[in-house]
Design a protein around this motif. Structure first.
Motif, PDB file in Angstrom:
ATOM      1  N   GLU A 518       0.766  -1.207  -0.163  1.00 29.48           N
ATOM      2  CA  GLU A 518      -0.014  -0.068   0.028  1.00 29.48           C
ATOM      3  C   GLU A 518       0.834   1.182   0.037  1.00 29.48           C
ATOM      4  OE1 GLU A 518      -2.991   0.236   2.915  1.00 29.48           O
ATOM      5  OE2 GLU A 518      -3.814  -1.827   2.448  1.00 29.48           O
ATOM      6  N   ARG A 519       2.161   1.049   0.895  1.00 30.23           N
ATOM      7  CA  ARG A 519       2.992   2.413   0.637  1.00 30.23           C
ATOM      8  C   ARG A 519       3.182   2.906  -0.789  1.00 30.23           C
ATOM      9  NH1 ARG A 519       8.577   0.123   3.518  1.00 30.23           N
ATOM     10  NH2 ARG A 519       9.171  -1.054   1.907  1.00 30.23           N
ATOM     11  N   GLY A 520       3.368   1.851  -1.598  1.00 27.55           N
ATOM     12  CA  GLY A 520       3.450   2.354  -3.002  1.00 27.55           C
ATOM     13  C   GLY A 520       5.020   2.021  -3.552  1.00 27.55           C
ATOM     14  N   PHE A 521       5.874   1.419  -2.625  1.00 25.63           N
ATOM     15  CA  PHE A 521       7.181   1.312  -2.980  1.00 25.63           C
ATOM     16  C   PHE A 521       7.790   0.082  -2.375  1.00 25.63           C
ATOM     17  CE2 PHE A 521       7.897   4.112   0.565  1.00 25.63           C
ATOM     18  CZ  PHE A 521       8.769   3.395   1.218  1.00 25.63           C
ATOM     19  N   VAL A 522       8.872  -0.624  -2.848  1.00 22.69           N
ATOM     20  CA  VAL A 522       9.536  -1.609  -2.212  1.00 22.69           C
ATOM     21  C   VAL A 522      10.996  -1.269  -2.340  1.00 22.69           C
ATOM     22  CG1 VAL A 522       7.825  -3.287  -2.723  1.00 22.69           C
ATOM     23  CG2 VAL A 522       9.742  -2.908  -4.533  1.00 22.69           C
ATOM     24  N   SER A 523      11.980  -1.722  -1.534  1.00 19.62           N
ATOM     25  CA  SER A 523      13.175  -1.371  -1.427  1.00 19.62           C
ATOM     26  C   SER A 523      14.300  -2.283  -0.790  1.00 19.62           C
ATOM     27  CB  SER A 523      13.418   0.065  -0.957  1.00 19.62           C
ATOM     28  OG  SER A 523      13.221   0.157   0.559  1.00 19.62           O
ATOM     29  N   SER A 524      15.337  -2.057  -0.981  1.00 22.23           N
ATOM     30  CA  SER A 524      16.232  -2.654  -0.122  1.00 22.23           C
ATOM     31  C   SER A 524      17.879  -2.202  -0.191  1.00 22.23           C
ATOM     32  CB  SER A 524      16.734  -4.404  -0.589  1.00 22.23           C
ATOM     33  OG  SER A 524      17.345  -4.382  -1.811  1.00 22.23           O
ATOM     34  N   ALA A 525      18.519  -2.175   0.703  1.00 17.10           N
ATOM     35  CA  ALA A 525      19.853  -1.726   0.625  1.00 17.10           C
ATOM     36  C   ALA A 525      20.767  -2.312   1.753  1.00 17.10           C
ATOM     37  CB  ALA A 525      19.880   0.020   1.189  1.00 17.10           C
ATOM     38  N   ASN A 526      20.670  -3.717   1.723  1.00 21.67           N
ATOM     39  CA  ASN A 526      21.339  -4.619   2.364  1.00 21.67           C
ATOM     40  C   ASN A 526      21.175  -4.649   3.919  1.00 21.67           C
ATOM     41  OD1 ASN A 526      23.716  -3.139   0.360  1.00 21.67           O
ATOM     42  ND2 ASN A 526      23.015  -5.188  -0.028  1.00 21.67           N
ATOM     43  N   GLN A 527      19.975  -4.139   4.411  1.00 20.61           N
ATOM     44  CA  GLN A 527      19.419  -4.405   5.785  1.00 20.61           C
ATOM     45  C   GLN A 527      18.980  -5.654   5.743  1.00 20.61           C
ATOM     46  OE1 GLN A 527      17.813  -2.871   3.232  1.00 20.61           O
ATOM     47  NE2 GLN A 527      15.719  -2.235   3.837  1.00 20.61           N
ATOM     48  N   ILE A 528      18.592  -5.982   7.141  1.00 16.45           N
ATOM     49  CA  ILE A 528      17.894  -7.118   7.620  1.00 16.45           C
ATOM     50  C   ILE A 528      16.452  -7.290   6.780  1.00 16.45           C
ATOM     51  CG2 ILE A 528      16.503  -6.353   9.540  1.00 16.45           C
ATOM     52  CD1 ILE A 528      18.027  -8.869  11.102  1.00 16.45           C
ATOM     53  N   PRO A 529      16.215  -8.424   6.147  1.00 17.77           N
ATOM     54  CA  PRO A 529      14.940  -8.636   5.383  1.00 17.77           C
ATOM     55  C   PRO A 529      13.625  -8.473   6.283  1.00 17.77           C
ATOM     56  CG  PRO A 529      16.012 -10.739   5.585  1.00 17.77           C
ATOM     57  CD  PRO A 529      16.868  -9.750   6.381  1.00 17.77           C
ATOM     58  N   ASN A 541      25.347 -10.188   7.822  1.00 16.15           N
ATOM     59  CA  ASN A 541      26.050  -9.113   8.050  1.00 16.15           C
ATOM     60  C   ASN A 541      25.455  -8.052   7.209  1.00 16.15           C
ATOM     61  OD1 ASN A 541      28.319  -7.316   8.508  1.00 16.15           O
ATOM     62  ND2 ASN A 541      28.816  -7.343   6.442  1.00 16.15           N
ATOM     63  N   PHE A 542      24.255  -7.221   8.060  1.00 16.35           N
ATOM     64  CA  PHE A 542      23.295  -6.305   7.748  1.00 16.35           C
ATOM     65  C   PHE A 542      23.900  -4.884   7.727  1.00 16.35           C
ATOM     66  CE2 PHE A 542      21.221 -10.194   8.825  1.00 16.35           C
ATOM     67  CZ  PHE A 542      20.757 -10.714   7.492  1.00 16.35           C
ATOM     68  N   ILE A 543      23.372  -4.024   7.016  1.00 13.10           N
ATOM     69  CA  ILE A 543      23.871  -2.629   6.964  1.00 13.10           C
ATOM     70  C   ILE A 543      22.580  -1.753   7.063  1.00 13.10           C
ATOM     71  CG2 ILE A 543      25.121  -0.862   5.853  1.00 13.10           C
ATOM     72  CD1 ILE A 543      26.414  -3.356   4.175  1.00 13.10           C
ATOM     73  N   PRO A 544      22.352  -1.085   8.001  1.00 10.90           N
ATOM     74  CA  PRO A 544      21.156  -0.440   8.120  1.00 10.90           C
ATOM     75  C   PRO A 544      20.677   1.230   7.561  1.00 10.90           C
ATOM     76  CG  PRO A 544      22.339  -0.214   9.922  1.00 10.90           C
ATOM     77  CD  PRO A 544      23.145  -0.603   9.175  1.00 10.90           C
ATOM     78  N   TYR A 545      21.742   1.898   7.387  1.00  8.21           N
ATOM     79  CA  TYR A 545      21.668   3.240   7.366  1.00  8.21           C
ATOM     80  C   TYR A 545      21.114   3.701   5.975  1.00  8.21           C
ATOM     81  CZ  TYR A 545      23.438   3.581  12.005  1.00  8.21           C
ATOM     82  OH  TYR A 545      23.823   3.415  13.401  1.00  8.21           O
ATOM     83  N   ARG A 546      21.719   3.325   4.934  1.00 16.88           N
ATOM     84  CA  ARG A 546      21.145   3.449   3.459  1.00 16.88           C
ATOM     85  C   ARG A 546      19.760   3.281   3.374  1.00 16.88           C
ATOM     86  NH1 ARG A 546      23.326   0.020   0.307  1.00 16.88           N
ATOM     87  NH2 ARG A 546      24.927  -0.769   1.721  1.00 16.88           N
ATOM     88  N   ALA A 547      19.386   2.194   3.916  1.00 17.48           N
ATOM     89  CA  ALA A 547      17.855   1.565   3.739  1.00 17.48           C
ATOM     90  C   ALA A 547      17.128   2.601   4.507  1.00 17.48           C
ATOM     91  CB  ALA A 547      17.610   0.176   4.279  1.00 17.48           C
TER      92      ALA A 547
END
Length: 808
Positions: A518-529, A541-547
């Motif tokens: 519903e939010r209208g987008f999907v994304s990923s930037a190596n964060q936890i799924p 080994n997850f990376i939070p900030y770009r996401a």
């Protein structure tokens, strides 16, 4: 005097003969390199090089036209798929042969053949990891599928057709410099290249280092330093999503408390590891948020920055499909791109699919090992490593039912393994056919086609993003991931008991995914799924900030255009800096700073949280935070005397915010009890000393300090692009670091007439003597894009067509 002159002349003649006709100075005689007919001069292309050609090959079933545009991007129009793959192989070889060969040699552990004994440890590492074993297993799956078999056979034939056309004078320059000849291509080499990428993307682990840390820190401290889930969690599947009960009920071994969680043993292996930040960004927006009313898909995979580039841009059009995008020299198909119906891309899933087990051999013969209360036979693989200028090196690798014994009493390669034996279980060893996924994605028409395609992806696990012209958007955290119990695989496990083995693979339909949210987008930037409600352990080994920054920006944007997405992909805003800088400011003991340190502190306080190329504040922040990590962690870590994994930036920030009296603030090497303000001030003084030197050398601006470079694969500076003026960095969406960053930026607007843009830090040619070798680098560094022309067959006379190659 005449005699002396003759002697001197004779000596000079002898020296010149030796210099020009032996390998005393270079791997190949200098005279051969400087030969006008066959040497390096032949690799210098004229500025007006004509790439047009008419070629004939007996195996062709139809005709192929290749139209090269002004950037030397080929647009391939073929009468059938087999001929298209032949031509793709031919073009990859024509423009990237040395790169293809070098990377597959590296994957197979064969670099010693061309650069000598200094590569022996590297080669042994790859042999003992089982890279060729893994490629052989995958090749079975590839060749058991008639579609991918034909694809590889024709691709291989195309590569070899070009190799057979080479003469000594037309060899790529690297062969001449290193003094060797290309081998014939094979389907196994294609499988090896795919395993090379699997190692880059799914080969990282820190099992030995965490095992050491477990022996040093209490369980409470360990969980603070190496948390499973970060406080700054913004997963791919939004928090609060409900997941169904798991199909696999994972059982924790009965002996785990004594043999695993509380095991006090340690190891000190210093293994060659892939970059843990081999990540990426991708997102897709549906038409409700775009100006055109159609989806937009964006992708920028972050990999090592090399020349020749890891990517080769091209279009392939046949009667059954029409696709454009980035290809891997060394493998058929388009890997990241778009066709007439949809677009697709990837980021690294960061999941841990490589674990180690301690093996107990019966005796020195290593012919049996203890497993489930009995002695089980092993098998042996004799690795014959050829070394340039030296005798072959024979290495015997033992294979168990777990996997190859990577470390044993007969191999340490300069590493201290405490005289123990360790087998490696890596998902990439299993038979799989990832090539089938790319083949099907190239031809996909809709979401169901995409879903069918990605089911072939086993390793490396990826966040597969999708958007189509009919309005669908989706993302799947896809791969064959082991169903693990809590922290399984974080540490070295006992190899004597099957209860510690993987208990199955998570069913594909249970992998985290998001379709048309519903939010209208999907994304990923190596964060936890997913958050902790996901029923399986998400080790990695997850990376939070770009996401976090991407999701925040996309949530507030509407009427989005491709230009908006290009600006977002190249954003230098550092959200980690925004959160962490207040910690530094409020804990700084300003009265203890010198006048010059106060001047630097004023710059830091006024930083705008942007890692722009001319920013001095960005440099000060990064150096200060790095220094703070050193001040807080280094005393305990050095005291252990072991190799320990360095905690992440997010961990330190979370710990500071949660624990006002965090025990690690105190320096165990002093009589005082240090506090966070003491540490912050000490760290800033350390940073100021570094900054002062950078300032004196004119390198305080972020781009100069970071010093991004795109290096030649053989680390030849003359063939590299150094000191690039680009901002960004670790915690910015524009993740350009010193030697790692956005390797292919792509923005695709899926309007009825597709509108697409892209750029990568390289050029289409792999020849350093060509103007097309690095002609994209400056545009990439400046954050600019090229229009990606999805050519039609009817546009053969378009002014953008500069050369035509005809295959019959």
């Amino acid at each position: 005097m005449k005699i002396v002159s003759l002697i001197v002349s004779g000596i000079i003649t002898i020296i010149l003969v030796l210099l020009f006709n032996t390998k005393m100075v270079l791997p190949v005689p200098l005279g051969k390199l400087l030969s006008p007919q066959k040497g390096l001069w032949q690799n210098a292309e004229p500025l007006n090089e004509n790439y047009s050609a008419k070629l004939s090959f007996p195996q062709f079933q139809g005709k192929v036209k290749v139209y090269f545009d002004e950037r030397l991007v080929p647009h391939v129009f073929a009468d059938n798929n087999n001929d298209a793959y032949f031509v793709q192989g031919y073009l990859h070889a024509k423009f990237r042969l040395w790169q293809m060969e070098f990377q597959t040699r590296a994957a197979a552990g064969r670099l010693s053949e061309i650069i000598g004994p200094k590569a022996l440890d590297y080669d042994r590492d790859k042999r003992r990891l089982g890279m060729v074993f893994a490629a052989e297993n995958s090749l079975k799956a590839i060749e058991n599928d008639p579609v991918t078999l034909a694809e590889c056979d024709n691709y291989t034939a195309g590569v070899n057709a070009y190799i057979e056309s080479l003469t000594e004078s037309t060899l790529p320059v690297e062969y001449k410099l290193l003094g060797y000849q290309p081998e014939k291509w094979s389907n196994l080499k294609t499988a090896l290249f795919l395993k090379y990428m699997a190692l880059e993307l799914a080969g990282y682990e820190d099992d030995f280092e965490k095992t050491n840390a477990k022996s040093v820190f209490s369980s409470a401290d360990f969980d603070k330093i190496y948390p499973v889930v970060m406080d700054s969690l913004d997963p791919i599947v939004p928090k609060g999503t409900e997941f169904p009960p798991p199909a696999i009920r994972v059982k924790v071994p009965d002996s785990a408390d004594s043999l695993y969680y509380d095991h006090k043993d340690s190891t000190t292996i210093d293994e060659q590891k892939p970059d843990p930040s081999n990540g990426s960004n991708n997102w897709a927006i549906n038409g409700t948020k775009t100006k055109s009313g159609y989806p937009i898909l964006c992708n920028d995979p972050h990999l090592g920055l090399n020349l020749p580039s890891i990517w080769y841009e091209m279009q392939i059009s046949t009667p059954t499909y029409n696709v454009y995008g980035a290809t891997f020299p060394g493998a058929p198909a388009v890997i990241i791109g778009f066709n007439d119906s949809c677009a697709f891309g990837f980021t690294n899933a960061q999941r841990d699919v490589r674990d180690y087990y301690e093996i107990k051999f019966k005796d020195k013969s290593r012919s049996e090992y203890w497993f489930d209360s009995s002695w089980v036979p092993t098998t042996f693989r004799i690795e014959d490593i050829k070394i340039k200028g030296q005798p072959d090196y024979l290495d015997t690798v033992v294979y168990t039912n777990i996997g190859p014994v990577m470390y044993d009493k007969k191999y340490n390669g300069g590493r201290n393994t405490n005289q123990k034996d360790y087998a490696v279980r890596w998902k990439a060893h299993d038979s799989s056919n990832e090539l089938k996924m790319f083949t099907l994605l190239d031809k996909a028409n809709n979401y169901n086609d995409y879903l069918k395609a990605i089911k072939y992806l086993q390793t490396p696990g990826q966040n597969c993003i999708f958007a189509s012209k009919n309005g669908d958007i989706a993302i799947w955290d896809q791969g064959q991931f082991p169903a693990k119990w809590y922290r399984q695989g974080d540490f070295v496990m006992p190899g004597t008991d099957s209860s510690y083995l993987w208990q199955g693979m998570i069913p594909q339909n249970e992998n985290p995914h998001l379709v048309n949210p519903e939010r209208g987008f999907v994304s990923s930037a190596n964060q936890i799924p997913a958050d902790t409600s996901y029923p399986y352990y998400l080790g990695g080994n997850f990376i939070p900030y770009r996401a976090i920054e991407i999701d925040k920006r996309l949530a507030t944007m509407n009427n989005i255009t491709p230009e908006d997405m290009m600006k977002l992909q190249t954003s230098n805003y550092n959200i980690f800096g925004k959160w962490a800088l207040p910690v530094l400011i409020r804990n700084m003991q300003v009265d203890k700073l010198s006048p010059q340190e106060k001047k630097y502190f004023d710059i830091l306080k006024n930083w705008n949280f942007r890692n722009d190329k001319d920013s001095k504040g960005a440099t000060l922040f990064v150096v200060t935070w790095d220094s703070l990590e050193t001040v807080i962690w280094k005393d305990e870590f050095l005291k252990s005397g072991l190799e320990l994994p360095w905690p992440s930036e997010s961990t330190l920030l979370d710990d500071i915010n949660k624990y006002p009296n965090f025990k690690f603030y105190d320096n165990i090497n002093t009589a005082n009890v240090e506090t966070l303000p003491d540490d912050v001030t000490a760290a800033f003084k350390m940073a100021a000393a570094v900054i002062r030197k950078a300032d004196e050398n004119g390198k305080m601006d972020w781009a100069n300090y970071k010093d991004t470079r795109v290096e030649h694969l053989a680390r030849l500076d003359a063939f590299s692009r150094l000191h690039l003026p680009i901002g960004g960095g670790t915690n910015t969406i524009n993740a350009a670091k010193a030697q790692h960053g956005p390797s292919w930026r792509m923005v695709v607007s899926l309007t009825p007439e597709t509108e697409a843009y892209g750029v990568y830090p390289g050029g289409e040619s792999g020849n350093p003597g060509s103007k097309y070798y690095d002609d994209f680098v400056d545009e990439w560094a400046a954050g600019k894009y090229f229009t990606l022309w999805m050519m039609k067959a009817s546009e053969a006379n378009d002014k953008r067509v500069k050369w035509t190659m005809t295959f019959n």
